[in-house]
Design an enzyme around this catalytic site. Structure first.
Site, PDB file in Angstrom:
ATOM      1  N   ASN A 121      10.989  -0.344  -1.718  1.00  0.00           N
ATOM      2  CA  ASN A 121       9.626   0.341  -1.091  1.00  0.00           C
ATOM      3  C   ASN A 121       9.738   0.517   0.435  1.00  0.00           C
ATOM      4  OD1 ASN A 121       7.045   0.816  -0.024  1.00  0.00           O
ATOM      5  ND2 ASN A 121       6.147   0.031  -1.984  1.00  0.00           N
ATOM      6  N   GLU A 133       7.036   4.706  -2.686  1.00  0.00           N
ATOM      7  CA  GLU A 133       6.218   4.848  -1.531  1.00  0.00           C
ATOM      8  C   GLU A 133       6.764   5.660  -0.504  1.00  0.00           C
ATOM      9  OE1 GLU A 133       2.361   2.564   0.567  1.00  0.00           O
ATOM     10  OE2 GLU A 133       3.841   1.496  -0.602  1.00  0.00           O
ATOM     11  N   ASP A 158       9.073  -0.922  -7.359  1.00  0.00           N
ATOM     12  CA  ASP A 158       7.832  -1.952  -6.769  1.00  0.00           C
ATOM     13  C   ASP A 158       6.987  -1.987  -8.097  1.00  0.00           C
ATOM     14  OD1 ASP A 158       5.594  -3.159  -5.687  1.00  0.00           O
ATOM     15  OD2 ASP A 158       5.318  -1.806  -4.239  1.00  0.00           O
ATOM     16  N   ASN A 197       4.575  -4.283  -8.295  1.00  0.00           N
ATOM     17  CA  ASN A 197       3.159  -4.730  -7.897  1.00  0.00           C
ATOM     18  C   ASN A 197       2.682  -5.909  -8.765  1.00  0.00           C
ATOM     19  OD1 ASN A 197       1.925  -3.630  -5.479  1.00  0.00           O
ATOM     20  ND2 ASN A 197       2.147  -1.623  -6.052  1.00  0.00           N
ATOM     21  N   ASP A 234       9.125  -6.572  -5.890  1.00  0.00           N
ATOM     22  CA  ASP A 234      10.132  -5.628  -6.248  1.00  0.00           C
ATOM     23  C   ASP A 234      11.169  -6.128  -6.830  1.00  0.00           C
ATOM     24  OD1 ASP A 234       9.206  -3.740  -3.793  1.00  0.00           O
ATOM     25  OD2 ASP A 234       8.750  -5.635  -3.300  1.00  0.00           O
ATOM     26  N   ASP A 291       6.980  -3.294   4.778  1.00  0.00           N
ATOM     27  CA  ASP A 291       6.482  -4.644   4.572  1.00  0.00           C
ATOM     28  C   ASP A 291       7.123  -4.997   3.383  1.00  0.00           C
ATOM     29  OD1 ASP A 291       5.061  -2.797   3.116  1.00  0.00           O
ATOM     30  OD2 ASP A 291       3.159  -3.504   3.043  1.00  0.00           O
ATOM     31  N   HIS A 292       7.874  -4.249   2.670  1.00  0.00           N
ATOM     32  CA  HIS A 292       8.779  -4.811   1.533  1.00  0.00           C
ATOM     33  C   HIS A 292      10.344  -4.992   2.266  1.00  0.00           C
ATOM     34  CE1 HIS A 292       5.852  -3.914  -1.945  1.00  0.00           C
ATOM     35  NE2 HIS A 292       5.397  -3.217  -0.827  1.00  0.00           N
TER      36      HIS A 292
END
Length: 260
Positions: free
Chosen positions: A8, A35, A149, A151, A221, A250-251
């Site tokens: 991501n 994303e 991802d 989530n 992930d 941030d991933h």
């Protein structure tokens, strides 16, 4: 060795320099991105092609967008759920066949606040994904990889503080139940298959509160593969290095290696 990655990138245009640097550093055969935050017209095809990768992308005007990058030409590309007119899903699922492996890059909705309509859509999305697998694939016959991802942190070991995060988004019991049902189709979690008891193995950390430095994260992930493809699994890693670069996603990327 066939290497398959998911990342991501949290905006492919903002993180393009990072992506190109990482592609040169790791040279994966296939990369699933989520994303991308780009329309198809905005996606940086030229730069990625010049790095040696074909690209298929399903984008939109919002925060979604998924892509598959491959050093071999992707075939039989599909977008969204078959026979379901869901515009948002068309920005969250793209599939292609590469070297005999059916690769799906997916971006499961975050879900917003627990109990909201968007949270219910997240659950529906996961159940619909299970129905998709039921209808089109066989875990013991097909080489299939579900990458992205999700989530969802599936187990207590996948979050830094399961008591604190219990009932919160991405670790709510209803999400974990839904993702378990998806896995029960016949999917193998590549990372946990090789690192069953490893704690602190996260792929996402909040930008705030020094979360990455303190390793207060979640494993959101994943690369989950059919039982047939899992027989060829040799190695799986979480590549934390790019999370430490300046202005990172941030991933962190996840990479799985197979002997096809």
């Amino acid at each position: 060795m066939f290497s398959l990655a998911t990342w991501n990138v949290n905006s492919v245009r903002m993180r393009l320099e990072h992506l190109l640097r990482w592609l040169k550093l790791r040279a994966p055969n296939v990369v699933c991105l989520q994303e991308t935050k780009a329309t198809d017209q905005e996606f940086p095809y030229t730069e990625i092609n010049e790095a040696g990768y074909y690209v298929v992308h399903a984008g939109g005007k919002g925060r979604n967008g998924v892509a598959i990058l491959s050093d071999k030409e992707p075939r039989e590309v599909t977008i969204g759920f078959p026979d379901v007119d869901d515009q948002e899903a068309k920005e969250r699922i793209i599939a292609a066949t590469i070297e005999g492996v059916r690769v799906l890059s997916i971006y499961i909705p975050n879900g917003g606040s627990v109990g909201s309509d968007y949270f219910l859509y997240k659950l529906e999305f996961i159940y619909r994904l299970r129905e998709y697998l039921d209808s089109y694939f066989d875990p013991d016959q097909d080489l299939l990889a579900l990458c992205g991802d999700f989530n969802v942190a599936p187990e207590k070991i996948d979050v830094y503080d399961p008591e604190l995060l219990a009932g919160h988004i991405c670790f709510h019991e209803r999400e974990r139940t839904a993702i378990k049902l998806l896995k029960e189709w016949g999917l193998v979690d590549t990372y946990r298959a090789l690192h069953p008891d490893e704690k602190g193995a996260f792929t996402w950390w909040d930008y705030q509160f020094g979360a990455f430095k303190a390793n207060r994260g979640m494993r959101l992930d994943h690369i989950w593969v059919s039982r047939k493809l899992a027989q060829k699994l040799k190695k799986a890693i979480i590549d934390r290095e790019p999370r430490g670069w300046k202005k990172p996603s941030d991933h962190a990327p996840v990479i799985a290696y197979f002997e096809l």
